[in-house]
Design an enzyme around this catalytic site. Structure first.
Site, PDB file in Angstrom:
ATOM      1  N   TYR A  59       0.869  -1.179   0.000  1.00 31.67           N
ATOM      2  CA  TYR A  59       0.000   0.000   0.000  1.00 31.67           C
ATOM      3  C   TYR A  59       0.906   1.229   0.000  1.00 31.67           C
ATOM      4  CZ  TYR A  59      -4.186   2.575   1.585  1.00 31.67           C
ATOM      5  OH  TYR A  59      -5.236   3.439   1.695  1.00 31.67           O
TER       6      TYR A  59
ATOM      7  N   ARG B 150      -6.091  10.475 -10.911  1.00 32.57           N
ATOM      8  CA  ARG B 150      -5.267  11.150  -9.885  1.00 32.57           C
ATOM      9  C   ARG B 150      -4.822  10.064  -8.921  1.00 32.57           C
ATOM     10  NH1 ARG B 150      -5.300  10.368  -4.953  1.00 32.57           N
ATOM     11  NH2 ARG B 150      -7.358  11.076  -4.358  1.00 32.57           N
TER      12      ARG B 150
ATOM     13  N   LYS C 287      -5.669  -1.608  -2.680  1.00 29.12           N
ATOM     14  CA  LYS C 287      -6.832  -1.389  -1.798  1.00 29.12           C
ATOM     15  C   LYS C 287      -7.493  -2.731  -1.485  1.00 29.12           C
ATOM     16  CE  LYS C 287      -6.893   3.173  -1.555  1.00 29.12           C
ATOM     17  NZ  LYS C 287      -6.963   4.015  -0.368  1.00 29.12           N
TER      18      LYS C 287
ATOM     19  N   GLU D 215     -12.042   4.951  -6.715  1.00 24.93           N
ATOM     20  CA  GLU D 215     -10.740   5.288  -6.143  1.00 24.93           C
ATOM     21  C   GLU D 215      -9.907   6.149  -7.085  1.00 24.93           C
ATOM     22  OE1 GLU D 215      -9.934   4.175  -2.952  1.00 24.93           O
ATOM     23  OE2 GLU D 215      -8.324   5.644  -3.173  1.00 24.93           O
ATOM     24  N   ASP D 216      -9.382   7.229  -6.558  1.00 19.47           N
ATOM     25  CA  ASP D 216      -8.402   8.063  -7.241  1.00 19.47           C
ATOM     26  C   ASP D 216      -8.853   8.576  -8.607  1.00 19.47           C
ATOM     27  OD1 ASP D 216      -7.023   7.739  -4.953  1.00 19.47           O
ATOM     28  OD2 ASP D 216      -5.222   6.847  -5.821  1.00 19.47           O
TER      29      ASP D 216
ATOM     30  N   ASP E 201     -13.901   6.441  -1.944  1.00 19.97           N
ATOM     31  CA  ASP E 201     -12.996   6.317  -0.804  1.00 19.97           C
ATOM     32  C   ASP E 201     -12.285   7.633  -0.506  1.00 19.97           C
ATOM     33  OD1 ASP E 201     -11.304   5.062   1.088  1.00 19.97           O
ATOM     34  OD2 ASP E 201      -9.770   4.828  -0.457  1.00 19.97           O
ATOM     35  N   ASP E 202     -11.855   8.344  -1.550  1.00 22.07           N
ATOM     36  CA  ASP E 202     -11.082   9.578  -1.337  1.00 22.07           C
ATOM     37  C   ASP E 202     -11.937  10.670  -0.713  1.00 22.07           C
ATOM     38  OD1 ASP E 202      -8.506   8.771  -2.623  1.00 22.07           O
ATOM     39  OD2 ASP E 202      -9.934   8.359  -4.222  1.00 22.07           O
TER      40      ASP E 202
ATOM     41  N   ASN F 212      -0.448  11.849   0.032  1.00 23.93           N
ATOM     42  CA  ASN F 212       0.359  10.652  -0.240  1.00 23.93           C
ATOM     43  C   ASN F 212       1.004  10.771  -1.609  1.00 23.93           C
ATOM     44  OD1 ASN F 212      -0.429   9.166   2.118  1.00 23.93           O
ATOM     45  ND2 ASN F 212      -2.428   8.902   1.181  1.00 23.93           N
TER      46      ASN F 212
ATOM     47  N   ASN G  35      -4.864   7.677   7.503  1.00 29.35           N
ATOM     48  CA  ASN G  35      -5.099   7.132   6.159  1.00 29.35           C
ATOM     49  C   ASN G  35      -6.446   6.421   6.121  1.00 29.35           C
ATOM     50  OD1 ASN G  35      -4.915   5.060   3.906  1.00 29.35           O
ATOM     51  ND2 ASN G  35      -3.039   6.231   3.589  1.00 29.35           N
TER      52      ASN G  35
HETATM   53  N1  NAD Z   1      -4.560  10.244   3.819  1.00 28.56           N
HETATM   54  C1  NAD Z   1      -5.560   9.776   3.105  1.00 28.56           C
HETATM   55  O1  NAD Z   1      -6.266   8.860   3.507  1.00 28.56           O
HETATM   56  C2  NAD Z   1      -5.862  10.405   1.771  1.00 28.56           C
HETATM   57  C3  NAD Z   1      -7.074  10.122   1.152  1.00 28.56           C
HETATM   58  C4  NAD Z   1      -7.371  10.698  -0.079  1.00 28.56           C
HETATM   59  C5  NAD Z   1      -6.446  11.516  -0.695  1.00 28.56           C
HETATM   60  N2  NAD Z   1      -5.258  11.743  -0.083  1.00 28.56           N
HETATM   61  C6  NAD Z   1      -4.248  12.586  -0.734  1.00 28.56           C
HETATM   62  O2  NAD Z   1      -4.742  13.889  -0.886  1.00 28.56           O
HETATM   63  C7  NAD Z   1      -4.127  14.481  -2.005  1.00 28.56           C
HETATM   64  C8  NAD Z   1      -5.191  15.174  -2.839  1.00 28.56           C
HETATM   65  O3  NAD Z   1      -6.155  14.286  -3.293  1.00 28.56           O
HETATM   66  P1  NAD Z   1      -7.484  14.821  -4.017  1.00 28.56           P
HETATM   67  O4  NAD Z   1      -8.229  13.637  -4.500  1.00 28.56           O
HETATM   68  O5  NAD Z   1      -8.213  15.763  -3.165  1.00 28.56           O
HETATM   69  O6  NAD Z   1      -6.836  15.587  -5.255  1.00 28.56           O
HETATM   70  P2  NAD Z   1      -7.517  16.672  -6.167  1.00 28.56           P
HETATM   71  O7  NAD Z   1      -6.730  16.747  -7.412  1.00 28.56           O
HETATM   72  O8  NAD Z   1      -8.971  16.436  -6.245  1.00 28.56           O
HETATM   73  O9  NAD Z   1      -7.290  18.064  -5.351  1.00 28.56           O
HETATM   74  C9  NAD Z   1      -6.041  18.647  -5.111  1.00 28.56           C
HETATM   75  C10 NAD Z   1      -6.274  20.031  -4.507  1.00 28.56           C
HETATM   76  O10 NAD Z   1      -5.022  20.536  -4.058  1.00 28.56           O
HETATM   77  C11 NAD Z   1      -4.848  21.858  -4.545  1.00 28.56           C
HETATM   78  N3  NAD Z   1      -3.436  22.151  -4.728  1.00 28.56           N
HETATM   79  C12 NAD Z   1      -2.596  21.656  -5.653  1.00 28.56           C
HETATM   80  N4  NAD Z   1      -1.382  22.222  -5.526  1.00 28.56           N
HETATM   81  C13 NAD Z   1      -1.472  23.099  -4.495  1.00 28.56           C
HETATM   82  C14 NAD Z   1      -0.566  24.001  -3.892  1.00 28.56           C
HETATM   83  N5  NAD Z   1       0.678  24.105  -4.321  1.00 28.56           N
HETATM   84  N6  NAD Z   1      -1.011  24.734  -2.861  1.00 28.56           N
HETATM   85  C15 NAD Z   1      -2.268  24.624  -2.395  1.00 28.56           C
HETATM   86  N7  NAD Z   1      -3.181  23.795  -2.932  1.00 28.56           N
HETATM   87  C16 NAD Z   1      -2.773  23.051  -3.985  1.00 28.56           C
HETATM   88  C17 NAD Z   1      -5.606  21.891  -5.863  1.00 28.56           C
HETATM   89  O11 NAD Z   1      -5.923  23.227  -6.219  1.00 28.56           O
HETATM   90  C18 NAD Z   1      -6.826  21.058  -5.491  1.00 28.56           C
HETATM   91  O12 NAD Z   1      -7.757  21.883  -4.832  1.00 28.56           O
HETATM   92  C19 NAD Z   1      -3.354  13.393  -2.731  1.00 28.56           C
HETATM   93  O13 NAD Z   1      -1.999  13.491  -2.395  1.00 28.56           O
HETATM   94  C20 NAD Z   1      -3.896  12.121  -2.118  1.00 28.56           C
HETATM   95  O14 NAD Z   1      -2.930  11.097  -2.071  1.00 28.56           O
HETATM   96  C21 NAD Z   1      -4.955  11.207   1.131  1.00 28.56           C
HETATM   97  O1  LMR Z   2      -4.260   5.337  -1.087  1.00 27.34           O
HETATM   98  C1  LMR Z   2      -3.997   5.904  -0.029  1.00 27.34           C
HETATM   99  O2  LMR Z   2      -2.974   5.661   0.631  1.00 27.34           O
HETATM  100  C2  LMR Z   2      -4.946   6.922   0.562  1.00 27.34           C
HETATM  101  C3  LMR Z   2      -5.799   7.634  -0.410  1.00 27.34           C
HETATM  102  O3  LMR Z   2      -6.788   6.832  -0.967  1.00 27.34           O
HETATM  103  C4  LMR Z   2      -5.049   8.404  -1.441  1.00 27.34           C
HETATM  104  O4  LMR Z   2      -5.544   8.525  -2.552  1.00 27.34           O
HETATM  105  O5  LMR Z   2      -3.978   8.913  -1.112  1.00 27.34           O
HETATM  106 MG    MG Z   3      -7.151   7.228  -2.954  1.00 31.02          MG
END
Ligand code: NAD
Ligand code: LMR
Ligand code: MG
Length: 631
Positions: free
Chosen positions: A160, A213, A231, A302-303, A325-326, A472, A516
């Site tokens: 993962y 993404r 996943k 997902e993503d 999930d996101d 991530n 996470n």
């Molecule tokens: N920890 C977890 O469980 C978890 C879950 C889901 C997503 N994530 C992570 O969250 C991140 C974003 O995912 P998402 O699906 O929301 O993506 P997304 O593309 O939908 O959104 C990204 C957002 O970040 C903003 N952004 C980009 N660059 C930036 C910068 N330099 N300064 C400020 N804002 C900026 C964009 O404008 C947008 O609003 C990814 O890295 C993903 O891995 C983590």
């Molecule tokens: O996949 C992960 O580790 C968490 C989340 O779903 C992500 O998109 O970052």
């Molecule tokens: Mg994800």
């Protein structure tokens, strides 16, 4: 499932709890543990031996990773299944196989050239371990899941995040054997029949991506399939889904990733990513094909990128048992983490309503988190409008206010700042200085946005700042644990999307937690599946979040840990599933008769019910039935 069987399962659960208790007693030097030892064997009609029906024999069986036991086939089974002479004669126990594997896994010296590992936070040794594990999964899934479950803390970062990010970047170079299903835009008109090529008659869980993404790594096209695979590995290990009844899926709609498109080894469509009505047509066809054959499966999105994640969820959530999930899993995870952090500060959930939250990243994950935290504040007595006033949301263009010229999406709009003091496009550092947030969350996937200045300011205004860089994989996180602790004099309550080690700071060890969605999606999906809930509502997600928070032991809160320990992931998923089912029941969404019965008897009965339905990675005796003979 008969009551007798459920009682037997509950008996087993109680026995294992007693065993754990006995072990603790022994550990503490109390000798009365013998009182818990098993009673003399008695005949129990309910303890039937579980066998597995298989339609193959001989070499075909050895080549099927779902049934293969390798050197672990017992001698009589080799006779029954025409395996004699196809394996070395000596039969090994599963434990011996596991020990042998672990030696290779831990000490193996397979050389990986560091220049092939471009993803920060992933080392050549991670990659070696990923390869060794993947090879095992391809030949013997039972042993693979046994090891993943028993070594979850060590192996989750391999199958993962963060290593799965590296695997996705390199998917086209690593491809050896098929896993999951591949659909693309040129399959229009064919998908409903293609789905019948999948060998399983029953599928309980499907994870689908279009690679739009992948983590914080951007558009990876077909390579994104690595994420549904990772996943679903966790569906099995963390929540006991049956590996023969899961389905990872990628829908290739092209990619905007030039590096991949220019690579002759890339396996996806060499065309620009589709969008607009044409995109939704292809996606509709895929969803209808999958749900047409497997109407009872839980479908996890997902993503997907920001353009499609929320519209797809809104499009399908009232028609199929599905979730994103996101957006939703992450949201429940963040709520649980903030509740945990408040408890670390000696406060109750009620004080969520008093938090000032700065959140960077206004995408699908960020806005899902903001909305759910706001709903949490509503639960604590605020109106939704009052709750949204506690948030300052920034994206790539800085602080979002009502003065933004670009059209705001419907998810962002309620959170746009309205007051005079809020300057459109303000930088993160300036917002943090002005607003003095108590909680700082990062979901931008853009790397080190929590600079020393930002972190120091958090420390200046808070005795115990809550800092959650949730992006991530590792090198896309907004900061790491050491940076946060250094800038705040070791006072941060810290949780990150990818794993961070605890920090040694000024002679003491400061805990890091992992925020996470892996804590939510396996249990959420299990509860929805076992309860045949047909929908996943906000209330069920909130129940999952609260259940997760309740799984943190008091002694861990004393150590600033805000999520349960990963080694307890199966227990956590069981509790999350239970609470999701209970909420579904209260809201009239629980349609499984057996689950309803268990729930109406008692809480313990429901726990036993969930436990009993979790697949265990053990070798069951195999029974061969010829094709056509009914089970
Ligand atoms: N920890 C977890 O469980 C978890 C879950 C889901 C997503 N994530 C992570 O969250 C991140 C974003 O995912 P998402 O699906 O929301 O993506 P997304 O593309 O939908 O959104 C990204 C957002 O970040 C903003 N952004 C980009 N660059 C930036 C910068 N330099 N300064 C400020 N804002 C900026 C964009 O404008 C947008 O609003 C990814 O890295 C993903 O891995 C983590
Ligand atoms: O996949 C992960 O580790 C968490 C989340 O779903 C992500 O998109 O970052
Ligand atoms: Mg994800």
């Amino acid at each position: 499932m008969s009551l007798l069987k459920r009682r037997a399962a509950y008996g087993a659960l109680r026995a294992s709890l007693a065993e754990g208790f006995a072990a603790r007693l022994l550990g503490s030097g109390v000798n009365d543990a013998r009182a818990f030892s098993a009673p003399a064997a008695t005949y129990k009609p309910s303890d039937t031996v579980d066998v597995e029906i298989v339609r193959k024999k001989g070499i075909d069986l050895i080549h099927d990773p779902l049934f293969n036991k390798g050197t672990g086939f017992p001698v009589p089974e080799r006779e029954r299944l025409e395996l004699r002479g196809l394996l070395p004669k000596k039969s090994l126990s599963m434990q011996a196989q596991a020990d042998r594997f672990m030696e290779d896994y831990q000490l193996g010296k397979t050389y990986i050239d560091p220049k092939h590992v471009s993803d920060g936070g992933v080392t050549p040794d991670h990659v070696r371990r990923w390869k060794v594990l993947q090879e095992l999964q391809d030949r013997n899934e039972t042993l693979f899941y046994r090891l993943l479950l028993d070594n979850f803390v060590d192996m989750a970062p391999i199958v993962y995040t963060p290593t799965v990010g590296w695997a996705c970047l390199n998917f086209h170079k690593l491809y050896r054997r098929p896993r999951g299903m591949y659909f693309d835009a040129t399959d229009k008109g064919e998908m409903a029949s293609m789905v019948w090529n999948w060998p399983a008659n029953d599928v309980d869980a499907i994870v689908v991506t279009d690679g739009g993404r992948i983590l914080g790594l951007g558009d990876l096209g077909l390579n994104g399939l690595g994420i549904p695979i990772g996943k679903l590995d966790l569906y099995v290990a963390a929540a006991g889904f049956n590996p023969g009844r899961i389905l990872p899926v990628v829908l290739d709609v092209g990619t905007s990733n030039r590096v991949l498109k220019d690579d002759p080894l890339y396996l996806g469509l060499n065309q620009d990513r589709m969008s607009g009505p044409e995109y939704f047509e292809v996606m509709d066809e895929l969803v209808k094909a999958l749900m047409g054959r497997y109407p009872d499966a839980v479908l996890q999105f997902e993503d997907f990128n920001m353009e499609h994640a929320t519209p797809l969820l809104d499009r399908y959530r009232h028609h199929h048992l599905c979730f994103n999930d996101d957006i939703q899993g992450t949201a429940a995870t963040a709520v649980a983490g903030v509740y945990g952090a408040l408890r670390v500060q000696g406060k109750s959930n009620k004080e969520l309503a008093q938090q000032r939250i700065v959140l960077v990243g206004a995408g699908s994950a960020g806005m899902g988190v903001a909305r759910m935290l706001a709903l949490g504040m509503v639960k604590q007595g605020l109106t939704y409008e009052e709750a949204t006033a506690n948030f300052w949301i920034l994206d790539a263009d800085g602080l979002i206010t009502v003065k933004r010229e670009k059209q705001l999406s419907s998810t962002v709009e309620p959170f746009a700042r309205k007051t005079q003091a809020d300057v459109e496009g303000e930088t993160l550092a300036a917002t943090v200085k002005r607003v003095k947030p108590t909680v700082l969350i990062g979901l931008a996937g853009a790397g080190k946005l929590f600079t020393e200045e930002v972190l120091t300011t958090m420390g200046e205004h808070n005795e115990r700042p809550i800092i959650m860089p949730m992006s991530n994989p590792t090198h896309r996180m907004e900061c790491n644990a050491m940076e946060a602790q250094k800038a705040t004099g070791g006072r941060t309550i810290f949780a990150s999307g990818s794993p961070c080690n605890d920090v040694e700071y000024e002679g003491r060890t400061i805990s890091s937690s992992q925020a996470n969605n892996l804590y939510i999606f396996p249990g959420l999906a299990l509860g929805a599946h076992l309860g045949a809930t047909r929908v996943i509502t906000d209330e069920m997600l909130m129940a999952a979040a609260e259940a997760l928070g309740d799984c943190i032991p008091e002694e861990d809160l004393d150590k600033d840990i805000v999520y349960p320990r990963l080694k307890d992931i199966r227990y956590v998923s069981m509790i999350v599933a239970k609470r999701v089912m209970k909420m579904a029941y209260d809201m009239g969404h629980l349609h499984s008769f057996a689950a309803k019965k268990a729930l109406e008897i008692s809480d313990e009965e429901l726990e036993a019910y969930v436990q009993e339905h979790m697949w265990e990675p053990v070798y069951k005796p195999l029974v061969n039935l010829p094709v056509g003979v009914q089970e």
